[in-house]
Structures are given as C-alpha cells and as structure tokens.
Design a protein around this motif. Sequence first.
Motif, mmCIF file in Angstrom:
data_model
loop_
_atom_site.group_PDB
_atom_site.id
_atom_site.type_symbol
_atom_site.label_atom_id
_atom_site.label_comp_id
_atom_site.label_asym_id
_atom_site.label_seq_id
_atom_site.Cartn_x
_atom_site.Cartn_y
_atom_site.Cartn_z
ATOM 1 N N ARG A 1 0.785 -1.111 0.042
ATOM 2 C CA ARG A 1 -0.152 0.052 -0.039
ATOM 3 C C ARG A 1 0.790 1.384 0.072
ATOM 4 N N VAL A 2 2.040 1.268 0.880
ATOM 5 C CA VAL A 2 2.779 2.214 0.849
ATOM 6 C C VAL A 2 3.424 2.658 -0.392
ATOM 7 N N LEU A 3 3.913 1.590 -1.151
ATOM 8 C CA LEU A 3 4.537 1.745 -2.240
ATOM 9 C C LEU A 3 3.698 2.334 -3.510
ATOM 10 N N ARG A 4 2.354 1.587 -3.417
ATOM 11 C CA ARG A 4 1.541 2.133 -4.551
ATOM 12 C C ARG A 4 1.218 3.593 -4.285
ATOM 13 N N VAL A 5 0.912 4.007 -2.964
ATOM 14 C CA VAL A 5 0.734 5.510 -2.818
ATOM 15 C C VAL A 5 1.902 6.512 -3.133
ATOM 16 N N VAL A 6 2.962 5.892 -2.954
ATOM 17 C CA VAL A 6 4.239 6.883 -3.152
ATOM 18 C C VAL A 6 4.330 6.816 -4.790
ATOM 19 N N SER A 7 3.897 5.511 -5.435
ATOM 20 C CA SER A 7 3.835 5.685 -7.008
ATOM 21 C C SER A 7 2.954 6.793 -7.439
ATOM 22 N N GLN A 8 1.906 6.714 -6.714
ATOM 23 C CA GLN A 8 0.518 7.540 -7.357
ATOM 24 C C GLN A 8 0.852 9.067 -6.987
ATOM 25 N N GLU A 9 1.318 9.232 -5.542
ATOM 26 C CA GLU A 9 1.322 10.870 -5.231
ATOM 27 C C GLU A 9 2.731 11.409 -5.020
ATOM 28 N N GLY A 10 3.821 10.672 -5.360
ATOM 29 C CA GLY A 10 5.110 11.013 -5.288
ATOM 30 C C GLY A 10 5.433 12.207 -6.167
ATOM 31 N N PRO A 11 6.314 13.153 -5.884
ATOM 32 C CA PRO A 11 7.139 13.239 -4.458
ATOM 33 C C PRO A 11 5.928 13.617 -3.350
ATOM 34 N N VAL A 12 6.083 12.821 -2.322
ATOM 35 C CA VAL A 12 5.133 12.783 -1.150
ATOM 36 C C VAL A 12 6.024 12.798 0.313
ATOM 37 N N SER A 13 5.631 13.484 1.170
ATOM 38 C CA SER A 13 6.021 13.730 2.485
ATOM 39 C C SER A 13 5.500 12.531 3.263
ATOM 40 N N ILE A 14 6.330 12.615 4.467
ATOM 41 C CA ILE A 14 5.977 11.527 5.555
ATOM 42 C C ILE A 14 4.379 11.948 5.825
ATOM 43 N N ALA A 15 4.344 13.265 6.132
ATOM 44 C CA ALA A 15 3.138 13.619 6.777
ATOM 45 C C ALA A 15 2.027 13.479 5.679
ATOM 46 N N ALA A 16 2.067 13.855 4.562
ATOM 47 C CA ALA A 16 1.205 13.190 3.649
ATOM 48 C C ALA A 16 0.839 11.843 3.404
ATOM 49 N N LEU A 17 1.868 11.036 3.655
ATOM 50 C CA LEU A 17 1.518 9.592 3.723
ATOM 51 C C LEU A 17 0.712 9.135 4.960
ATOM 52 N N VAL A 18 0.842 9.800 6.161
ATOM 53 C CA VAL A 18 0.193 9.533 7.376
ATOM 54 C C VAL A 18 -1.175 9.994 7.222
ATOM 55 N N ALA A 19 -1.442 10.922 6.471
ATOM 56 C CA ALA A 19 -2.964 11.291 6.269
ATOM 57 C C ALA A 19 -3.475 10.491 5.353
ATOM 58 N N ARG A 20 -2.802 10.017 4.362
ATOM 59 C CA ARG A 20 -3.514 9.286 3.229
ATOM 60 C C ARG A 20 -3.647 7.857 3.566
ATOM 61 N N LEU A 21 -2.778 7.363 4.533
ATOM 62 C CA LEU A 21 -2.706 5.750 4.790
ATOM 63 C C LEU A 21 -3.342 5.578 6.379
ATOM 64 N N GLY A 22 -3.497 6.657 7.371
ATOM 65 C CA GLY A 22 -3.781 6.250 8.453
ATOM 66 C C GLY A 22 -2.847 5.519 9.376
ATOM 67 N N LEU A 23 -1.602 5.628 9.003
ATOM 68 C CA LEU A 23 -0.755 4.938 10.061
ATOM 69 C C LEU A 23 0.112 6.034 10.575
ATOM 70 N N THR A 24 0.783 5.582 11.815
ATOM 71 C CA THR A 24 1.569 6.487 12.598
ATOM 72 C C THR A 24 2.721 6.817 11.931
ATOM 73 N N GLU A 25 3.283 8.031 11.995
ATOM 74 C CA GLU A 25 4.447 8.896 11.720
ATOM 75 C C GLU A 25 5.802 7.522 11.779
ATOM 76 N N THR A 26 5.599 7.235 13.039
ATOM 77 C CA THR A 26 6.899 6.180 13.364
ATOM 78 C C THR A 26 6.720 4.941 12.491
ATOM 79 N N ALA A 27 5.514 4.327 12.187
ATOM 80 C CA ALA A 27 5.381 3.171 11.161
ATOM 81 C C ALA A 27 5.767 3.514 9.919
ATOM 82 N N LEU A 28 5.284 4.781 9.437
ATOM 83 C CA LEU A 28 5.558 5.246 7.948
ATOM 84 C C LEU A 28 6.965 5.341 7.926
#
Length: 230
Positions: A16-43
């Motif tokens: 899931r992380v890989l596909r979101v980076v593919s779709q939205e990159g360049p993407v920040s950790i904060a944006a990934l947290v909001a998009r995937l609902g994971l914690t910043e530490t996990a991301l």
Amino acid sequence: MVIADSSAIESRTRDRVLRVVSQEGPVSIAALVARLGLTETALRRHMENLAADGLVEAREAGGPRRRGRPARAWVLTERGHQTLASDYDHLAGDALRFLRDTAGEDAVQAFAERRVAALEERVADRVAAAGADPEDRAEALVEALNADGYAASARPVGEPGTAGPLTGIQLCQGHCPVQHVASEFPELCEAETEAFSRLLGVHVQRLATLAHGDHVCTTFVPTPTERPSR
C-alpha cells in the motif's frame, strides 16, 4: 479465533505504501500519514525499509525551510517501478518488436493509435459527464486511469483565477503498465498525449515521462481563468 499472520499484514501495508508513493510522489511522510492512516513512526520504518531495498528514494522537498530535520519527499526508484510492472509489459515489448520488424514503423504507430482509441472509448462517457471544465474533466480522467492501473493524480499549479502560461493542472501518472515498452516505442506516449487533449478538450503538454527516466509522467493541462458555469 483466527489471528492474521503479522508478516502478511506487514507485506500488504508495504505494498500500500509503495503504491501511494507511486501515485502521489514526491510525497512527504506527513502526507503519507494522512493518506494511509498509519503512525508517523510506522511510516518512517516502512520508508526506511523500502529505501534499503532500493525501491524508494528521498529528495529535498520544496517550500520554506524549517529548523531541525530537512524536509524530504519520497519517490519511487527505477527498481520500485519495476516491482509494479507486470508480465504484460515484457510480452507487449516482444509483440511490438515483432510488429516493427515484420510490418514497419507505420504499423507500430497504428497500434499505438488503436490502443489509445480503446482507452478513449472506455473513459469518454465518464469524462464527458464531468462537464466542460477542464479541471473537472481531468479529475474524471484520473479516476478512469487509476482503474486501468496508472496510479494517476491531479494537482493544481499556478495561481487560481490569474492568467498565465503555467496556470492549470498537472496530471501525474506514477505508474504506467507499459513503461518499459514506451521507452523503446515513444509512439505510445505520443498517442496517449493526443488522446488526453481530445478527452479534455484542450491542448495538453507532456512535461516528463517514466519512459524517459523521470519518476512520474507529468502532463500539463491549461485551465481557463474563469470556470465554466455548471
């Protein structure tokens, strides 16, 4: 009670992380947290693991600098894109080389045009239903492209409501099912760009392509200074 295999859950999250980076990159950790609902530490752990495997890489993010850790944005590497490629990509390359060798370059061009004609036919009604506004049509096209596996997104660029050659939308494709074929047969990219122009009703410009080594395909879609009435 059935307990899910933690390694399987980890693998699905990684995908899931890989596909979101593919779709939205360049993407920040904060944006990934909001998009995937994971914690910043996990991301951060996932990104470090993906980077260690050579699937993603960090680039310095744009915008104002802040104190502390430099802002970084993540994109897929060439190896990351290859992990999303399918056997179809290799089969299509063999077929197109055979077509070129036996029937010539015109046959390859005809194939590229027929391929995008099929895409246009699949998405035309959906795009038309969005109305006359190129921005709305671009969003509808993004949804249709995602259904075809292109990991697409649309981002406004420039100042809304102001005239200028760079005011519009960047239509991005983080993954292309025929990326490696297109690097050898640019007719595929050219035909696709022309199809986007027809679908959106404006002349679009291809700024970057995965086939040429960029981390995302980027198409600029100009928008009017005044939005059409709905």
